[in-house]
Design an enzyme around this catalytic site. Structure first.
Site, PDB file in Angstrom:
ATOM      1  N   GLU A 108       0.834  -1.210   0.000  1.00  0.00           N
ATOM      2  CA  GLU A 108       0.000   0.000   0.000  1.00  0.00           C
ATOM      3  C   GLU A 108       0.862   1.251   0.000  1.00  0.00           C
ATOM      4  OE1 GLU A 108      -2.654   1.354  -0.567  1.00  0.00           O
ATOM      5  OE2 GLU A 108      -4.402   0.522   0.436  1.00  0.00           O
ATOM      6  N   ASP A 109       0.324   2.298  -0.601  1.00  0.00           N
ATOM      7  CA  ASP A 109       1.003   3.590  -0.581  1.00  0.00           C
ATOM      8  C   ASP A 109       0.843   4.254   0.782  1.00  0.00           C
ATOM      9  OD1 ASP A 109      -1.738   3.832  -0.963  1.00  0.00           O
ATOM     10  OD2 ASP A 109      -1.609   5.311  -2.561  1.00  0.00           O
ATOM     11  N   ASP A 112      -4.560   5.789   5.886  1.00  0.00           N
ATOM     12  CA  ASP A 112      -5.090   7.009   6.505  1.00  0.00           C
ATOM     13  C   ASP A 112      -5.969   6.597   7.685  1.00  0.00           C
ATOM     14  OD1 ASP A 112      -6.087   9.463   7.141  1.00  0.00           O
ATOM     15  OD2 ASP A 112      -6.760   9.989   5.139  1.00  0.00           O
ATOM     16  N   PHE A 161      -2.478  16.461   3.642  1.00  0.00           N
ATOM     17  CA  PHE A 161      -2.677  15.782   2.361  1.00  0.00           C
ATOM     18  C   PHE A 161      -1.368  15.780   1.587  1.00  0.00           C
ATOM     19  CE2 PHE A 161      -4.093  15.103  -1.960  1.00  0.00           C
ATOM     20  CZ  PHE A 161      -4.937  14.025  -1.768  1.00  0.00           C
ATOM     21  N   ARG A 174       1.362  12.013  -9.376  1.00  0.00           N
ATOM     22  CA  ARG A 174       1.758  10.641  -9.035  1.00  0.00           C
ATOM     23  C   ARG A 174       3.213  10.361  -9.384  1.00  0.00           C
ATOM     24  NH1 ARG A 174      -2.805   7.551  -7.785  1.00  0.00           N
ATOM     25  NH2 ARG A 174      -4.686   8.002  -8.956  1.00  0.00           N
TER      26      ARG A 174
HETATM   27  P1  XMP Z   1      -8.181   4.798   4.399  1.00  0.00           P
HETATM   28  O1  XMP Z   1      -9.284   3.809   4.271  1.00  0.00           O
HETATM   29  O2  XMP Z   1      -6.956   4.265   5.119  1.00  0.00           O
HETATM   30  O3  XMP Z   1      -7.825   5.182   2.919  1.00  0.00           O
HETATM   31  O4  XMP Z   1      -8.652   6.088   5.018  1.00  0.00           O
HETATM   32  C1  XMP Z   1      -6.555   5.207   2.433  1.00  0.00           C
HETATM   33  C2  XMP Z   1      -6.633   5.745   1.031  1.00  0.00           C
HETATM   34  O5  XMP Z   1      -6.970   7.142   1.059  1.00  0.00           O
HETATM   35  C3  XMP Z   1      -6.210   7.849   0.113  1.00  0.00           C
HETATM   36  N1  XMP Z   1      -5.403   8.871   0.830  1.00  0.00           N
HETATM   37  C4  XMP Z   1      -4.601   9.770   0.250  1.00  0.00           C
HETATM   38  N2  XMP Z   1      -4.303   9.979  -1.042  1.00  0.00           N
HETATM   39  N3  XMP Z   1      -2.885  11.768  -0.414  1.00  0.00           N
HETATM   40  C5  XMP Z   1      -3.435  10.994  -1.369  1.00  0.00           C
HETATM   41  O6  XMP Z   1      -3.131  11.204  -2.532  1.00  0.00           O
HETATM   42  C6  XMP Z   1      -3.128  11.624   0.901  1.00  0.00           C
HETATM   43  O7  XMP Z   1      -2.606  12.373   1.724  1.00  0.00           O
HETATM   44  C7  XMP Z   1      -4.044  10.561   1.241  1.00  0.00           C
HETATM   45  N4  XMP Z   1      -4.515  10.123   2.425  1.00  0.00           N
HETATM   46  C8  XMP Z   1      -5.349   9.091   2.142  1.00  0.00           C
HETATM   47  C9  XMP Z   1      -5.354   6.823  -0.588  1.00  0.00           C
HETATM   48  O8  XMP Z   1      -6.004   6.430  -1.773  1.00  0.00           O
HETATM   49  C10 XMP Z   1      -5.296   5.658   0.350  1.00  0.00           C
HETATM   50  O9  XMP Z   1      -5.125   4.427  -0.305  1.00  0.00           O
HETATM   51 MG    MG Z   2      -4.399   3.771  -2.262  1.00  0.00          MG
END
Ligand code: XMP
Ligand code: MG
Length: 190
Positions: A108-109, A112, A161, A174
């Site tokens: 996972e990247d 959150d 963010f 990206r």
């Molecule tokens: P959860 O379910 O853990 O979701 O809240 C995680 C997904 O939310 C997106 N995400 C972000 N994407 N910058 C982004 O570009 C951020 O700071 C960020 N925070 C959450 C992302 O798709 C991740 O998989």
């Molecule tokens: Mg993601």
């Protein structure tokens, strides 16, 4: 390709700060890969990347692992109000691989709220995998509210963010080689 495009792939003016540098990512992936090689010694690992954000970390992590590792991909979408995950997830693209008896490592990247990952862990575990673990490059503070064991974490970052290294704002940024905090003026202007 115009000279402008070739030489100015991005402008630092769009960011408040760099959260994680290219060098820090590279060093951390070296460490995580070494740990994975040790933990999975003699086992065949199936890396499961979550599209699209995990493409960069998947590519760079996978290249640090033995050639026996396999890669597969899933795309999911979280239903929710606005920008917050609800934990209700829909599969947009499912895996090609059968997970029966496999050692699965979700790549996972960012985590959150952790709700997406929590759902994904349950879903993949129900498919008969021998083991399912998680490697995430980034983790935000809210993630602690959900009970999920994330075996490998790159960096704990603040709730801002962030974009870059797979993470987007409206599909942009990206391709940045680092992770940066996006200036609020970028997403508030239209
Ligand atoms: P959860 O379910 O853990 O979701 O809240 C995680 C997904 O939310 C997106 N995400 C972000 N994407 N910058 C982004 O570009 C951020 O700071 C960020 N925070 C959450 C992302 O798709 C991740 O998989
Ligand atoms: Mg993601």
């Amino acid at each position: 390709m115009s000279p402008d495009f070739a030489h100015a792939a991005f402008s630092m003016d769009d960011f408040t700060s760099v959260a994680v540098t290219e060098q820090q990512i590279s060093d951390k992936l070296d460490q995580i890969a070494a740990q994975i090689r040790e933990d999975y010694e003699g086992k065949e690992v199936l890396l499961v990347g979550v599209l699209k954000g995990a493409v960069m970390v998947m590519a760079d992590l996978a290249r640090r692992l033995p050639p026996s590792v396999e890669m597969d991909w899933m795309a999911v979408s979280s239903y929710g109000s606005g920008t917050k995950s609800s934990g209700v997830v829909r599969i947009l693209k499912d895996l090609d691989a059968d997970l029966t008896g496999r050692h699965v490592l979700i790549v996972e990247d960012i985590i959150d709220t952790g709700m997406t990952l929590s759902w994904l862990l349950g879903n993949l575990r129900s498919r008969g995998a021998e083991s399912v673990e998680v490697a995430a490059l980034l983790r935000k503070p809210d993630a602690v509210q959900v009970e999920i064991s994330v075996r490998y974490v790159g960096f704990d970052i603040p709730s801002d963010f962030v974009v870059g290294y797979g993470l987007d704002w409206a599909e942009k940024y990206r391709t940045l080689p680092f992770v940066a905090v996006l200036k609020p003026s970028v997403y508030s202007e239209d």
